[in-house]
Design an enzyme around this catalytic site. Structure first.
Site, PDB file in Angstrom:
ATOM      1  N   ARG A  33       0.876  -1.305  -0.186  1.00 56.97           N
ATOM      2  CA  ARG A  33      -0.052   0.076   0.069  1.00 56.97           C
ATOM      3  C   ARG A  33       0.862   1.246   0.201  1.00 56.97           C
ATOM      4  O   ARG A  33       0.633   2.342  -0.748  1.00 56.97           O
ATOM      5  CB  ARG A  33      -0.807   0.059   1.222  1.00 56.97           C
ATOM      6  CG  ARG A  33      -1.942  -0.840   1.301  1.00 56.97           C
ATOM      7  CD  ARG A  33      -2.911  -1.080   2.526  1.00 56.97           C
ATOM      8  NE  ARG A  33      -3.579  -2.057   2.522  1.00 56.97           N
ATOM      9  CZ  ARG A  33      -3.592  -3.041   3.166  1.00 56.97           C
ATOM     10  NH1 ARG A  33      -2.796  -2.846   4.689  1.00 56.97           N
ATOM     11  NH2 ARG A  33      -4.337  -4.254   3.548  1.00 56.97           N
ATOM     12  N   PHE A  81     -11.622  -4.913  -5.784  1.00 57.00           N
ATOM     13  CA  PHE A  81     -11.456  -6.141  -4.726  1.00 57.00           C
ATOM     14  C   PHE A  81     -10.981  -5.050  -3.372  1.00 57.00           C
ATOM     15  O   PHE A  81     -10.014  -5.539  -2.686  1.00 57.00           O
ATOM     16  CB  PHE A  81     -10.400  -7.212  -5.076  1.00 57.00           C
ATOM     17  CG  PHE A  81     -10.808  -7.691  -6.342  1.00 57.00           C
ATOM     18  CD1 PHE A  81     -11.606  -8.902  -6.345  1.00 57.00           C
ATOM     19  CD2 PHE A  81     -10.270  -7.342  -7.383  1.00 57.00           C
ATOM     20  CE1 PHE A  81     -12.149  -9.584  -7.346  1.00 57.00           C
ATOM     21  CE2 PHE A  81     -10.445  -8.099  -8.624  1.00 57.00           C
ATOM     22  CZ  PHE A  81     -11.324  -9.109  -8.685  1.00 57.00           C
ATOM     23  N   ASP A 124     -16.204  -3.807  -5.028  1.00 56.06           N
ATOM     24  CA  ASP A 124     -16.343  -5.076  -4.438  1.00 56.06           C
ATOM     25  C   ASP A 124     -17.670  -5.584  -4.353  1.00 56.06           C
ATOM     26  O   ASP A 124     -18.594  -4.819  -4.597  1.00 56.06           O
ATOM     27  CB  ASP A 124     -15.860  -4.646  -2.687  1.00 56.06           C
ATOM     28  CG  ASP A 124     -15.450  -6.305  -2.196  1.00 56.06           C
ATOM     29  OD1 ASP A 124     -14.234  -6.167  -1.825  1.00 56.06           O
ATOM     30  OD2 ASP A 124     -16.143  -6.983  -1.921  1.00 56.06           O
ATOM     31  N   ASN A 176     -19.601  -7.620  -9.327  1.00 57.75           N
ATOM     32  CA  ASN A 176     -18.383  -8.469  -9.594  1.00 57.75           C
ATOM     33  C   ASN A 176     -17.563  -7.736 -10.563  1.00 57.75           C
ATOM     34  O   ASN A 176     -17.843  -7.163 -11.521  1.00 57.75           O
ATOM     35  CB  ASN A 176     -19.422  -9.443 -10.340  1.00 57.75           C
ATOM     36  CG  ASN A 176     -18.488 -10.524 -10.830  1.00 57.75           C
ATOM     37  OD1 ASN A 176     -17.345 -10.445 -11.524  1.00 57.75           O
ATOM     38  ND2 ASN A 176     -18.612 -11.728 -10.390  1.00 57.75           N
ATOM     39  N   ALA A 177     -16.427  -7.854 -10.104  1.00 55.33           N
ATOM     40  CA  ALA A 177     -15.230  -7.068 -10.901  1.00 55.33           C
ATOM     41  C   ALA A 177     -15.198  -7.482 -12.311  1.00 55.33           C
ATOM     42  O   ALA A 177     -15.234  -6.525 -13.164  1.00 55.33           O
ATOM     43  CB  ALA A 177     -13.789  -7.221  -9.985  1.00 55.33           C
ATOM     44  N   ASP A 196      -6.689  -6.519  -6.406  1.00 60.51           N
ATOM     45  CA  ASP A 196      -5.997  -7.208  -5.230  1.00 60.51           C
ATOM     46  C   ASP A 196      -7.287  -8.460  -5.061  1.00 60.51           C
ATOM     47  O   ASP A 196      -7.757  -8.422  -4.099  1.00 60.51           O
ATOM     48  CB  ASP A 196      -5.888  -6.604  -3.987  1.00 60.51           C
ATOM     49  CG  ASP A 196      -5.167  -7.280  -2.816  1.00 60.51           C
ATOM     50  OD1 ASP A 196      -4.539  -8.392  -3.332  1.00 60.51           O
ATOM     51  OD2 ASP A 196      -5.401  -6.931  -1.734  1.00 60.51           O
ATOM     52  N   CYS A 237      -2.582 -13.634  -4.631  1.00 63.38           N
ATOM     53  CA  CYS A 237      -2.243 -14.372  -3.733  1.00 63.38           C
ATOM     54  C   CYS A 237      -2.262 -15.957  -3.393  1.00 63.38           C
ATOM     55  O   CYS A 237      -2.550 -16.375  -2.354  1.00 63.38           O
ATOM     56  CB  CYS A 237      -2.931 -13.535  -1.976  1.00 63.38           C
ATOM     57  SG  CYS A 237      -4.557 -13.949  -2.393  1.00 63.38           S
TER      58      CYS A 237
END
Ligand code: SAH
Length: 407
Positions: A218, A239, A262, A290-291, A311, A351
């Protein structure tokens, strides 16, 4: 005389390289040992190698506590591990809140499982509150001793248990959670990260309530944003969850306008509250969608941004879903690249542990080619120093990020 298991000769070399796990196939017939017990690991010939905890119900049959024969695994051992991990955090300027407002950061990961000599245990610190995750039977069996040691070292005002990770099910354990020590005056805990204020409900938030692993990233992206020259600076934080990336970006640049995206309404409310806490609510907006679908809508509307943060949550848990995860990353990043104005920035993260750093970079390169955009990597990022890694333990590394300039 404690219980022992023996390593097959073919695995001695790899074990010597320092990996903290032993898979069930590498042990000579370990039948009859109690699950969760602390046992000695010996060579087939009977030489002592290490001490760890055993679980016949897990593919990872043994996780190593120590390779030093003189170390017994007891309360003093746990206390030492806690103290030593805290010394590592001190080096990074991280410490328990002293109750004043002087510390810029009062939340950090105190115990990062294997990398802190505590396989199966996660402890996060938020001010004076600790959040624990007991992920395996081996640490669950020692829960009371571990918590006693934690309290002796840190004297937290409260401990919240969030042992609801998927890994517990693989160990044959039910989820547990709730306040297990001390008292919480309010359900929400306030803490600071790099001077910014956040408030989260640690009993109900995702993971341990707040993603500490992104703290350095960040800051990294905010440092680039600080030098943004154009008077227009439109940012999409996709997100967004707690909104933390956007809160940093709004603080970094007076013209930054953040749109948080989000699919969770409570997460978006939290993002707005975080802007309010930091005096930047006038430059923040939220969008529940929904992205994957919303990025296509933005594309069709020809909506453009100067900076996008991507992210997403983990796309795959096991090796057999790597291809699907890569397709997801490619799709998302390709769309995001198309939504950026020339000269814009993309901060993109993964991730998913089974997607390696190399593979992630390849996927992004492919997305850039298909989007017909040129990208330059300004920074490659990962975990901060409160999420240490072991050199011979790739399984411990999951977070990777790229900060790109896109022309
Ligand atoms: N960037 C955040 C962490 C993101 S966690 C931080 O800095 O803390 C992942 C978030 O993605 C969650 O809030 C979840 O609600 C959201 N999410 C998951 N799938 C989504 C989708 N398809 N579209 C939009 N949001 C999604």
């Amino acid at each position: 005389m404690s219980d022992s298991v023996r390593l097959i000769p073919a695995r001695e070399k790899i074990f010597a390289q320092g990996h903290p796990w032993v898979f069930s196939g590498a042990l000579v017939n370990p039948a009859g040992l109690p699950d969760g017990a602390t046992v000695d690991l010996l060579t087939t010939g009977g030489d002592w190698l290490a001490r760890g905890y055993f679980n016949s119900r897990s593919q990872i049959a043994l996780r190593i506590w120590t390779r030093r024969p003189e170390e017994t695994v007891d309360g003093a051992f746990f206390e030492n591990r806690f103290r030593d991990a805290l010394r590592t955090r001190h080096l990074a300027g991280l410490d328990f809140s002293d109750g004043t407002n002087r510390q810029a950061t009062t939340a950090f990961r105190w115990i990062n499982a294997e990398a802190d000599g505590f396989p199966g245990l996660i402890v996060d610190v938020f001010g004076s509150v600790c959040v624990t995750q007991f992920q395996t039977l081996g640490v669950e069996t020692r829960r009371a001793e571990i918590l006693d040691a934690l309290v002796r070292v840190a004297q937290p005002t409260a401990i919240i248990d969030r042992s609801d990770s998927e890994s517990r099910a693989r160990e044959g354990l039910p989820p547990t959670g709730g306040l297990i020590y001390g008292a919480l005056p309010e359900p929400e805990i306030e803490f600071r990260e790099n001077g910014l204020r956040f408030r989260v409900n640690l009993l109900e938030g995702q993971k341990t309530g707040y993603y500490l692993d992104q703290r350095g990233n960040r800051r990294r992206i905010a440092d680039f944003a600080r030098n943004w020259e154009s008077p227009e600076f439109s940012i999409l934080n996709a997100f967004s969850y707690t909104g933390a990336f956007g809160v940093y970006l709004a603080a970094a640049h007076p013209h930054a306008r953040i749109l948080h995206l989000d699919e969770s309404a409570p997460a978006l409310d939290m993002a707005l509250r975080h802007h309010e806490l930091n005096g930047t609510a006038d430059r923040a907006e939220i969008l529940k969608a929904n992205a994957f679908q919303q990025f296509r809508r933005f594309r069709d509307e020809r909506r453009q941004f100067d900076l996008i943060v991507l992210d997403p949550p983990k796309f795959a848990a096991g090796q057999d879903h790597v291809d699907g995860a890569c397709r997801g990353y490619k799709d998302l990043n390709l769309l995001a690249l198309k939504l950026l104005r020339p000269g814009g920035l993309l901060a993109t993260f993964s991730c998913t542990g089974v997607v390696s750093r190399d593979l992630f970079r390849k996927v992004i390169a492919g997305a850039a080619l298909d989007a017909r955009r040129e990208v330059r990597i300004l920074a490659e990022t990962g975990h901060g120093p409160d999420h240490p890694l072991l050199p011979n333990f790739p399984e411990g590394e999951y977070l990777k990020g790229l900060i790109l300039r896109v022309s």
